[in-house]
Each structure stands twice: as C-alpha cells, then as structure tokens.
Scaffold this active site. Structure first.
Site, short mmCIF file in Angstrom:
data_model
loop_
_atom_site.label_atom_id
_atom_site.label_comp_id
_atom_site.label_asym_id
_atom_site.label_seq_id
_atom_site.Cartn_x
_atom_site.Cartn_y
_atom_site.Cartn_z
N TYR A 52 -9.04 -24.05 -3.27
CA TYR A 52 -8.60 -25.25 -3.99
C TYR A 52 -7.25 -24.98 -4.66
O TYR A 52 -7.13 -24.09 -5.51
CB TYR A 52 -9.60 -25.67 -5.06
CG TYR A 52 -10.96 -26.08 -4.56
CD1 TYR A 52 -11.20 -26.37 -3.22
CD2 TYR A 52 -12.03 -26.19 -5.44
CE1 TYR A 52 -12.46 -26.74 -2.78
CE2 TYR A 52 -13.29 -26.57 -5.00
CZ TYR A 52 -13.49 -26.84 -3.67
OH TYR A 52 -14.75 -27.21 -3.24
N PRO A 200 -21.28 -36.47 -4.60
CA PRO A 200 -22.44 -37.35 -4.75
C PRO A 200 -22.05 -38.81 -4.98
O PRO A 200 -22.89 -39.70 -4.83
CB PRO A 200 -23.15 -36.78 -5.99
CG PRO A 200 -22.04 -36.17 -6.80
CD PRO A 200 -21.10 -35.58 -5.77
N ARG A 203 -16.96 -39.40 -2.70
CA ARG A 203 -15.52 -39.23 -2.94
C ARG A 203 -14.93 -40.45 -3.65
O ARG A 203 -13.81 -40.87 -3.40
CB ARG A 203 -14.78 -38.93 -1.63
CG ARG A 203 -15.30 -37.70 -0.92
CD ARG A 203 -14.48 -37.36 0.32
NE ARG A 203 -15.14 -36.30 1.08
CZ ARG A 203 -15.02 -34.99 0.83
NH1 ARG A 203 -14.26 -34.58 -0.15
NH2 ARG A 203 -15.67 -34.10 1.57
N GLY A 204 -15.73 -41.01 -4.56
CA GLY A 204 -15.29 -42.15 -5.35
C GLY A 204 -15.63 -43.49 -4.76
O GLY A 204 -15.62 -44.51 -5.47
#
Length: 335
Positions: A52, A200, A203-204
């Site tokens: 990341y 969950p 991704r928005g």
C-alpha cells in the site's frame, strides 16, 4: 470481543488502504488523525500491507504505533511485489521471501513483532506449503504472532492449515461479493479459522451512490465499476438504500449488520475492516455493532449478490474466485 485462535481483534477493524492514495491524493497528517480516532473509538485491529503506497502506509501506521503499540492488534501483508522483478509485477511466495519481506515491514512499522502476518496473494509457482512453512519459522522465532492468508481457495486453506494453524483468512465479502460463501467460508468455519472481510461496503458502492470516478481512483480498474457496468449495478445500491431507510440505519450500517448476520448464519467469526479517511465514518460504522436486521430486510438483500454485473477484481486469477472457477473447469473437463 471477537477472538481468532486467542488473538483478540474486536468486533470491527480498520483497513488502511484508503489512506494510501488509492482513491486519490491523501493528506498524511489528516490520515494519521483518522488512525488515532479509530483507536480512540475502540478499534483494535489495524490492517495494512507492504504494497500500500509502496510502503508509505506501513510507515504511517508506524507513526501511530510509536505511542500506541499496546492498544493495537497489528496486521500487515506480504507477497505482492512492490516493484517488478525480471518476471514483472507478481506474487512471490518462495521460502526465502517471507523473511526478507517481514524485516522490511518491521523497519517501516518501527516494531519488533507483527501480530497477524498475511500472505497477500498466492504465488502459483510455489506450493502454499512452502510459503506457510517459512511463515511457521517466523512464528517460532517470535517475529510474527499469527499467520493469515488472503484470497485463498478452500483447498489452499486446507493445505496451509495442515502445515501450521491459520488464524485468519482475509477476502472480499459483502452484500454484492458473496463468492467466498460457497467454499472458503465453510472450510474456515470447519477449521476454526477467523474471517476478515475487506471491502465490506463494496468499495463505497454500498454506502453511497457512485456514479462516476475521478482520475487516479483505484476503482476504475475493477470491472464492476467500469461505466456501463456501474450503471447496470446502480439498482443494487438503490435497494440497499431503500432497505436501510426502512430499517432506520444508514446504508453502511446495513451492509455491516448484514455481514454480521451472515457470519452467524454460516458459523464463522467475522471481523470487517472498512476503510475510510473520515473520522465520522468510523463512528458511523462502529454504530452498526448490535444492529439486528429484520427478516424482511434480509430477504430483500438476499438476491442482490446474484444481480451484480462484472467481476470483483481486475485480474480474477489472482483471487480465490478465479482459481475456484479454474478448479471447477478442470474437474468438469476430467469428468
């Protein structure tokens, strides 16, 4: 408090990926403040990865840990190369690599031990037994506390767990990503392996309408977020918002409460790790704890996963769903 093989991870964790500029530019100091707020609010499990931000996300988490190490269950990952080698960008899982990768992560994080260390993606050229065997050595040396696997198939999990107990599997799981329910989750439940659900909130997508994506937004790479498919999937989000309103909760809380209900139904301990840049979203998400959805809500949400247009990953072979499809095709061809 949810516990995976004696590791107390709380009811909900925090996914650090959104703080690594994958959804556009991020402010470092604001991101650090968000992490502090997460811990202040009671979150214990902080999840990051060496890939990341090219390692910058681990460095950011390291700034949090400098003063709050005892308050955090630290999870990070290795296995996706941060820069290409002679074979390009790929997963790497040979026995020498976990030791090399963990030492680099320890330096960036500023710690001497990682509580939960995940194999991020499976290297198809290396038997998973070899990789997990190398990780087991790190457990015996005290460098890591527990072993996790990300995006593994049921058979890979079974083989890995035979080498060393696996504490958690991390994969995408949500109202619109349910492929793991077919094989991976039943296997995890049978073996006593916990499940950490990334994305969950889709991704928005499940939390608020997503109609277009700015330049630099990682979601542009995912098939179901590409323009025509995104429009085709819009009714799914509309149903989630309608059901949330009827239940008196926000769409994000509905999605998180649904996941808890599915975990109970399938007999697996599940901890979601929603990712956000905003402190108020952390509070909203945590308020989902204890929400029980009506039978009518669950019935309305049940068919949505089958209505999704587009895969959940750009390179499907890299995730459990893709390899399970390949396994099924091979079995059918040999029948």
């Amino acid at each position: 408090m949810t516990s995976f093989r004696g590791l107390d991870v709380g009811e909900q964790g925090f996914g650090g990926m959104a703080l690594a500029e994958v959804y556009g530019p991020a402010d470092t100091e604001a991101s650090l403040a968000t992490l502090h707020h997460a811990v202040d609010a009671g979150i214990r499990l902080i999840d990051t990865a060496d890939v990341y931000g090219g390692g910058s996300n681990e460095e950011l988490v390291g700034r949090l840990l400098k003063d709050r190490r005892d308050e955090v269950v630290l999870a990070t990952k290795f296995g996706i190369l941060r820069t290409p080698d002679a074979d390009g960008f790929r997963a790497r899982g040979d026995a020498a690599y976990p030791r090399q990768a963990v030492q680099a992560s320890l330096r960036r994080l500023g710690v001497d031990r990682i509580d939960l260390y995940y194999y991020h993606r499976v290297d198809p050229r290396v038997p998973i037994e070899e990789t997990v065997g190398a990780l087991a050595e790190l457990v015996r040396e005290g460098v890591i506390g527990h072993i996790g696997l990300s995006e593994v198939t049921a058979s890979e999990l079974e083989r890995a767990n035979a080498v060393h107990p696996i504490t958690a599997v991390q994969s995408e799981w949500s109202i619109w990503s349910r492929d793991v329910e077919a094989q991976v989750i039943p296997t995890a439940a049978r073996l006593g392996v916990g499940f950490v659900a990334y994305s969950p909130l889709g991704r928005g997508f499940l939390a608020s309408p997503v109609t277009e994506l700015p330049e630099g937004d990682l979601r542009r790479n995912f098939p179901r977020f590409q323009e025509e498919r995104l429009a085709a999937n819009a009714p799914i989000g509309e149903t989630v918002r309608r059901v949330a309103e009827a239940e008196g909760v926000t769409p994000a809380q509905l999605a998180l409460a649904w996941l808890a209900e599915r975990g109970r139904a399938l007999g697996v301990g599940v901890v979601p790790i929603p990712s956000t840049r905003r402190a108020e979203r952390i509070d909203e998400n945590l308020a989902a704890a204890g929400i029980r959805l009506s039978a009518e809500a669950l019935a309305a949400l049940e068919p949505l996963g089958a209505l999704v247009t587009g895969d959940r990953a750009r390179f499907v072979a890299d995730i459990s769903q893709g390899r399970e499809r390949a396994e099924a095709a091979d079995a059918a061809g040999n029948a």
